[in-house]
Scaffold this motif. Sequence first.
Motif, PDB file in Angstrom:
ATOM      1  N   GLY A  94     -23.719  -9.985  45.737  1.00  0.00           N
ATOM      2  CA  GLY A  94     -23.861  -9.617  47.096  1.00  0.00           C
ATOM      3  C   GLY A  94     -22.291  -8.662  47.236  1.00  0.00           C
ATOM      4  O   GLY A  94     -22.262  -7.774  47.913  1.00  0.00           O
ATOM      5  N   LEU A  95     -21.174  -9.473  46.684  1.00  0.00           N
ATOM      6  CA  LEU A  95     -19.902  -9.016  46.974  1.00  0.00           C
ATOM      7  C   LEU A  95     -19.810  -7.739  46.197  1.00  0.00           C
ATOM      8  O   LEU A  95     -19.075  -6.693  46.687  1.00  0.00           O
ATOM      9  CB  LEU A  95     -18.862  -9.862  46.505  1.00  0.00           C
ATOM     10  CG  LEU A  95     -18.512 -11.272  47.267  1.00  0.00           C
ATOM     11  CD1 LEU A  95     -17.598 -12.006  46.722  1.00  0.00           C
ATOM     12  CD2 LEU A  95     -17.882 -10.855  48.719  1.00  0.00           C
ATOM     13  N   ALA A  96     -20.421  -7.476  45.076  1.00  0.00           N
ATOM     14  CA  ALA A  96     -20.341  -6.316  44.162  1.00  0.00           C
ATOM     15  C   ALA A  96     -20.875  -5.304  44.877  1.00  0.00           C
ATOM     16  O   ALA A  96     -20.477  -3.802  44.911  1.00  0.00           O
ATOM     17  CB  ALA A  96     -20.901  -6.414  43.018  1.00  0.00           C
TER      18      ALA A  96
ATOM     19  N   LEU B  20     -21.889 -17.372  31.623  1.00  0.00           N
ATOM     20  CA  LEU B  20     -23.177 -16.602  31.892  1.00  0.00           C
ATOM     21  C   LEU B  20     -24.201 -17.272  32.826  1.00  0.00           C
ATOM     22  O   LEU B  20     -24.815 -16.701  33.417  1.00  0.00           O
ATOM     23  CB  LEU B  20     -23.746 -16.292  30.358  1.00  0.00           C
ATOM     24  CG  LEU B  20     -23.117 -15.421  29.644  1.00  0.00           C
ATOM     25  CD1 LEU B  20     -23.925 -14.909  28.328  1.00  0.00           C
ATOM     26  CD2 LEU B  20     -22.745 -13.949  30.267  1.00  0.00           C
ATOM     27  N   ASN B  21     -24.022 -18.521  32.586  1.00  0.00           N
ATOM     28  CA  ASN B  21     -25.245 -19.430  33.520  1.00  0.00           C
ATOM     29  C   ASN B  21     -24.467 -20.249  34.692  1.00  0.00           C
ATOM     30  O   ASN B  21     -24.622 -21.271  34.791  1.00  0.00           O
ATOM     31  CB  ASN B  21     -26.024 -20.373  32.689  1.00  0.00           C
ATOM     32  CG  ASN B  21     -25.221 -21.314  31.925  1.00  0.00           C
ATOM     33  OD1 ASN B  21     -24.025 -21.186  31.630  1.00  0.00           O
ATOM     34  ND2 ASN B  21     -26.014 -22.391  31.331  1.00  0.00           N
ATOM     35  N   LEU B  22     -23.907 -19.119  35.729  1.00  0.00           N
ATOM     36  CA  LEU B  22     -23.486 -19.640  36.807  1.00  0.00           C
ATOM     37  C   LEU B  22     -24.401 -20.057  37.450  1.00  0.00           C
ATOM     38  O   LEU B  22     -25.691 -19.735  37.525  1.00  0.00           O
ATOM     39  CB  LEU B  22     -22.698 -18.718  37.575  1.00  0.00           C
ATOM     40  CG  LEU B  22     -21.327 -18.234  37.265  1.00  0.00           C
ATOM     41  CD1 LEU B  22     -21.168 -17.040  38.080  1.00  0.00           C
ATOM     42  CD2 LEU B  22     -20.243 -18.995  36.750  1.00  0.00           C
ATOM     43  N   PRO B  23     -24.228 -21.169  38.667  1.00  0.00           N
ATOM     44  CA  PRO B  23     -25.444 -21.655  39.370  1.00  0.00           C
ATOM     45  C   PRO B  23     -25.982 -20.300  40.317  1.00  0.00           C
ATOM     46  O   PRO B  23     -25.215 -19.573  40.411  1.00  0.00           O
ATOM     47  CB  PRO B  23     -24.941 -22.599  40.558  1.00  0.00           C
ATOM     48  CG  PRO B  23     -23.616 -23.264  39.817  1.00  0.00           C
ATOM     49  CD  PRO B  23     -23.069 -22.022  38.673  1.00  0.00           C
ATOM     50  N   LEU B  24     -27.187 -20.253  40.430  1.00  0.00           N
ATOM     51  CA  LEU B  24     -27.995 -19.123  41.112  1.00  0.00           C
ATOM     52  C   LEU B  24     -27.086 -18.737  42.380  1.00  0.00           C
ATOM     53  O   LEU B  24     -26.675 -17.469  42.744  1.00  0.00           O
ATOM     54  CB  LEU B  24     -29.266 -19.204  41.247  1.00  0.00           C
ATOM     55  CG  LEU B  24     -30.176 -18.125  42.029  1.00  0.00           C
ATOM     56  CD1 LEU B  24     -30.136 -16.967  41.006  1.00  0.00           C
ATOM     57  CD2 LEU B  24     -31.382 -18.451  42.071  1.00  0.00           C
TER      58      LEU B  24
ATOM     59  N   GLU C  40     -11.546 -11.811  43.183  1.00  0.00           N
ATOM     60  CA  GLU C  40     -11.342 -13.078  43.347  1.00  0.00           C
ATOM     61  C   GLU C  40     -12.404 -14.317  42.956  1.00  0.00           C
ATOM     62  O   GLU C  40     -12.054 -15.389  42.502  1.00  0.00           O
ATOM     63  CB  GLU C  40     -10.654 -13.582  45.238  1.00  0.00           C
ATOM     64  CG  GLU C  40      -9.255 -12.852  45.206  1.00  0.00           C
ATOM     65  CD  GLU C  40      -8.929 -12.995  46.451  1.00  0.00           C
ATOM     66  OE1 GLU C  40      -9.585 -13.639  47.288  1.00  0.00           O
ATOM     67  OE2 GLU C  40      -7.704 -12.562  46.865  1.00  0.00           O
ATOM     68  N   GLN C  41     -13.700 -13.890  43.468  1.00  0.00           N
ATOM     69  CA  GLN C  41     -14.539 -14.834  43.349  1.00  0.00           C
ATOM     70  C   GLN C  41     -15.034 -14.963  42.004  1.00  0.00           C
ATOM     71  O   GLN C  41     -15.260 -16.010  41.409  1.00  0.00           O
ATOM     72  CB  GLN C  41     -15.739 -14.315  44.065  1.00  0.00           C
ATOM     73  CG  GLN C  41     -17.132 -15.305  44.110  1.00  0.00           C
ATOM     74  CD  GLN C  41     -16.993 -16.647  44.810  1.00  0.00           C
ATOM     75  OE1 GLN C  41     -16.163 -16.788  45.317  1.00  0.00           O
ATOM     76  NE2 GLN C  41     -17.791 -17.572  44.453  1.00  0.00           N
ATOM     77  N   PHE C  42     -14.951 -13.928  41.356  1.00  0.00           N
ATOM     78  CA  PHE C  42     -15.169 -13.817  39.609  1.00  0.00           C
ATOM     79  C   PHE C  42     -14.296 -14.547  38.878  1.00  0.00           C
ATOM     80  O   PHE C  42     -14.534 -15.360  38.274  1.00  0.00           O
ATOM     81  CB  PHE C  42     -15.062 -12.146  39.417  1.00  0.00           C
ATOM     82  CG  PHE C  42     -15.376 -12.268  37.887  1.00  0.00           C
ATOM     83  CD1 PHE C  42     -16.655 -12.122  37.072  1.00  0.00           C
ATOM     84  CD2 PHE C  42     -14.216 -12.067  36.848  1.00  0.00           C
ATOM     85  CE1 PHE C  42     -16.621 -12.226  35.746  1.00  0.00           C
ATOM     86  CE2 PHE C  42     -14.531 -12.113  35.436  1.00  0.00           C
ATOM     87  CZ  PHE C  42     -15.628 -12.051  35.070  1.00  0.00           C
TER      88      PHE C  42
ATOM     89  N   GLN D 121     -23.912 -19.088  43.227  1.00  0.00           N
ATOM     90  CA  GLN D 121     -22.520 -18.290  43.034  1.00  0.00           C
ATOM     91  C   GLN D 121     -23.002 -16.997  42.191  1.00  0.00           C
ATOM     92  O   GLN D 121     -22.159 -16.018  42.625  1.00  0.00           O
ATOM     93  CB  GLN D 121     -21.666 -19.028  42.094  1.00  0.00           C
ATOM     94  CG  GLN D 121     -21.193 -20.345  42.443  1.00  0.00           C
ATOM     95  CD  GLN D 121     -20.580 -21.289  41.328  1.00  0.00           C
ATOM     96  OE1 GLN D 121     -20.595 -20.738  40.228  1.00  0.00           O
ATOM     97  NE2 GLN D 121     -19.818 -22.168  41.846  1.00  0.00           N
ATOM     98  N   PHE D 122     -23.828 -16.698  41.369  1.00  0.00           N
ATOM     99  CA  PHE D 122     -24.382 -15.506  40.959  1.00  0.00           C
ATOM    100  C   PHE D 122     -24.724 -14.617  42.071  1.00  0.00           C
ATOM    101  O   PHE D 122     -24.314 -13.389  41.998  1.00  0.00           O
ATOM    102  CB  PHE D 122     -25.311 -15.532  39.676  1.00  0.00           C
ATOM    103  CG  PHE D 122     -25.805 -14.281  39.480  1.00  0.00           C
ATOM    104  CD1 PHE D 122     -24.921 -13.355  38.435  1.00  0.00           C
ATOM    105  CD2 PHE D 122     -27.213 -13.559  39.931  1.00  0.00           C
ATOM    106  CE1 PHE D 122     -25.434 -12.039  38.012  1.00  0.00           C
ATOM    107  CE2 PHE D 122     -27.374 -12.348  39.448  1.00  0.00           C
ATOM    108  CZ  PHE D 122     -26.561 -11.631  38.642  1.00  0.00           C
TER     109      PHE D 122
END
Length: 133
Positions: free
Chosen positions: A41-43, A29-33, A53-55, A35-36
């Motif tokens: 952006g990809l979504a 849940l707490n990915l680096p900002l 792939e990124q997820f 990466q989130f």
Amino acid sequence: MAKPFRIPKREAVLIFEGDYEGAEVRCALNLPLGQFLELQGLAIQGSRQDIFEQFGRTALLSWNLETEAGDAIPADSEGMKLIPAELGDLIVVEWIKAVSQPAAPLSARSANGATSEEESNLRLADVSKSLGN
């Protein structure tokens, strides 16, 4: 001087109902900002392949998914390519709901990533529309 603060590791277990009842997906849940924001952006603007792939590389930790033959599906970007598109979409959308919630105790489990409609409606409208492409 302030005492150092170690950022706790936060995870959620997404539990599904209906056709996917019994599936459990554990995600960070707490990915680096950075990466989130990249995932977000990809979504919104990227392809489904890019977000899956990124997820799979950054947020997916483990799951209990198997093929019809009983073979374990790896919980990574390659495994994301092996699951039904509908399940992939559901996992990503429910993860976005879970990651958008305020911090809860580490032992808290997500019941299908549930949040109130009011909290996530605006964020998920764009994500859901994008993933449907």
